[in-house]
Design a protein around this motif. Structure first.
Motif: not given
Length: 237
Positions: A76, A84, A229, A233, A236
């Motif tokens: 992710l 990222d 978190d 992810r 999304r």
């Protein structure tokens, strides 16, 4: 990771013109759910990823891992051609390089390369040696990273043994909501048992601290907050 490997001792004669792709992407081996981590990097890892522990079914030994996703092949943290997160765990970041050892434990470890790795020899890569045969800054940085990883591997067994000695690992299950309303269970992992950690007496805590284990233990606890978190992810994606 590649399905096959071809490890070779890196040298500036055989590999003078060799280049390695440095961008992120599943096609370069980044499509993985997680990787092994060592206690010396737990602080950096905990800033981005959950840390869990997994017992090997054959050896019975534990290993620590950073999770990038919830199922095999899911990372992710991949965002196009970049990663990222400000930190990539060392065991993944060093690929396609490896630590090479001889039978003499006193000899300095050597830098090897997996010539079968997808990153090796692809167009647009970073050269490993300059025209004079000297290591490029990229290769020098990877060699330094390999050294840090090697030191971390050496220290890891004592850390994991301390966790088991004090009974600080417990099984962990997490239900991950899916888009259609169902859930996937993340199973087969252990985490730090916070109640047992809190119950340790001063002598045990002092021993763990003197051995350098207490900080990574607390970092592993803090890293559990990264599951929220990771699920965000997933939502999304």
């Amino acid at each position: 990771m590649t399905s096959s490997s071809s490890h070779a001792l890196l040298d500036n004669a055989s590999h003078r013109d060799l280049a390695v792709v440095t961008t992120a992407g599943a096609q370069w081996g980044d499509g993985v759910m997680g990787c092994l981590v060592v206690p010396s990097e737990f602080r950096a890892v905990a800033a981005h990823y959950p840390i869990v522990f997994r017992r090997d079914g054959q050896t019975g030994r534990f290993a620590a891992l950073a999770l990038f996703g919830f199922e095999q092949g899911e990372n992710l943290f991949l965002a196009g051609d970049r990663w990222d997160a400000a930190y990539v765990p060392m065991a993944h970041a060093v690929q396609p390089f490896l630590i090479g050892r001889t039978r003499d434990a006193d000899e300095v470890p050597q830098v090897h390369i997996d010539l079968a790795h997808a990153r090796v020899g692809a167009p647009g890569g970073q050269r490993l040696f300059d025209d004079a045969g000297a290591p490029t800054p990229y290769l020098a940085a990877k060699a330094e990273q390999l050294g840090a990883l090697d030191a971390g591997w050496r220290a890891t067994p004592a850390f994991l043994a301390a966790l088991e000695h004090h009974g600080l690992l417990e099984p962990f299950t997490l239900d991950v909501p899916l888009a259609e309303g169902s859930a996937r269970s993340l199973v087969g992992y252990h985490i730090i048992a916070e109640d047992r950690l809190a119950a340790l007496d001063g002598a045990a805590l002092g021993e763990l601290n003197a051995q350098g284990h207490l900080l990574p233990i607390y970092m592993a606890v803090a890293a559990l907050g990264r599951f929220a978190d990771l699920m965000a992810r997933r939502g999304r994606a």
